[in-house]
Structure formats: structure tokens, C-alpha cells
Design an enzyme around this catalytic site. Sequence first.
Site, short mmCIF file in Angstrom:
data_model
loop_
_atom_site.label_atom_id
_atom_site.label_comp_id
_atom_site.label_asym_id
_atom_site.label_seq_id
_atom_site.Cartn_x
_atom_site.Cartn_y
_atom_site.Cartn_z
N TYR A 204 0.83 -1.20 0.00
CA TYR A 204 0.00 0.00 0.00
C TYR A 204 0.86 1.26 0.00
O TYR A 204 0.68 2.16 -0.84
CB TYR A 204 -0.92 0.00 1.21
CG TYR A 204 -1.73 1.26 1.37
CD1 TYR A 204 -2.84 1.50 0.56
CD2 TYR A 204 -1.38 2.22 2.32
CE1 TYR A 204 -3.59 2.66 0.70
CE2 TYR A 204 -2.13 3.37 2.47
CZ TYR A 204 -3.23 3.59 1.65
OH TYR A 204 -3.96 4.76 1.79
N LYS B 9 1.52 4.11 -3.04
CA LYS B 9 1.32 5.53 -2.77
C LYS B 9 2.58 6.31 -3.13
O LYS B 9 2.51 7.40 -3.72
CB LYS B 9 0.96 5.75 -1.30
CG LYS B 9 -0.42 5.26 -0.91
CD LYS B 9 -1.50 6.04 -1.60
CE LYS B 9 -2.89 5.66 -1.11
NZ LYS B 9 -3.96 6.40 -1.81
#
Length: 216
Positions: free
Chosen positions: A124, A128
Site C-alpha cells: 500500500y 502511494k
Amino acid sequence: MTKTAVLIGATGLVGNELLHKLLNSEHYTKVVTLSRRALPILHAKLVNHVIDFEKLTQYVELFKGDVLFSCLGTTRKQAGSIQAQRKVDFDYQFIAAQLAACNGVTHYCLVSSSGANTHSNSPYLKMKGELEQHIKALAFDKVSIFQPSLLLGDREQFRVAEKIGSIIFPVITRLPFLKRYKPITGEQVAQKMLSVSLEQQTKLFYYVLDELFELT
């Protein structure tokens, strides 16, 4: 000077708060939202387009304005897999940014995450970080990247982990070295995004929780 805002992710925690602030702002005369379903709100400034994010390039003409606000995002659980989450959190957002840049949108505001890093072991946080790097290479005059920690507020879907975190994090983040992970409300992030869209002068700026949100 009045502005036109383009917003994706208007149904999310930050996006919904930001939508209302944009509609109430005297500095914005038009707010264009692109969403999967019609928004449950009517307003003289609001133009809501229901689109298929799998076919984003077919909607290039809709990405026209002064500022693109990207509040789009999902969780791995909601998406079903990390690959499906990446499609929303990276692919859709990057394509939208490319379309906006090609249309001459001058300012891009992205809700990222605290800890975003292209070298992170977390899929994750890595995606990002990769999105941030790709965005910075596009032809925007100004890029604003917001890196909040745990977001608090009312969501359409209940998230157990966030509920637990909202209880524990405010306590443990009293320690100085954990301050940057202190929870922040979606409303606070939205207010900062609105202010930055009107005030930022530099080409690129990261808005990191512990330094710029001035939380107590």
C-alpha cells in the site's frame, strides 16, 4: 479570481468533506465531480458526471478546470486483492492526472498517505509512493501532496481496524517520535486542501501531518 475545481473521490471521507467546502467557497464558481454513481446532492455550482473508471480516457474532455483534487482510494478488503486496490489507488489516479495535465489544469492536489515510499515493504505505502513520483513528472505548475495518517470521520462503510485505531492512536501518538502518525479528521484534511489550492506558490509541496496541520 474564481476557479473551477475537478474532483474525483467525492464519495469518500475526505472527498465528501472537500466537496461541501468547495461548493461553499466564494473562490470556486464551478465544481466538476466524476463518480461511479450520481451524488445525492444538488447545487448550482455542481456538475456531476457519472463515469466508468475503466474507460477513463474516454472522458478526457471532462478533466478541465484550474485544480484537480484527487481523493480517490479504496482498501484491499473492499477491492478484493492488492492488484485490484492498485487499480484504484494508482492506475485510475495516474490516468486522471495525465488527462488533467494534458488539458492544461495547472494545480494538482493529491491525498496520499503518511509513510508513502517507493521502497516500502508495504504494498500500500509503496504504491502511494510510486503514485507521488509519477505525478511529480507531469506538467502541472503546482503539485500539492497531502500525507495524513489515520483518517477519522463518518464513512459509508464501517472499518473495524480504523475504529480500533481511532481509540488507540490518540494515546500512543502522544510520544514525540510517533506524533506524525496522530489521527486527523477528514474535515481537517479537506480544509487544508481548500486553503492550499488558493495559497500555495511553490511548484511542489508535501503537507506532512506533524509539521503542517498544527494539531495539538
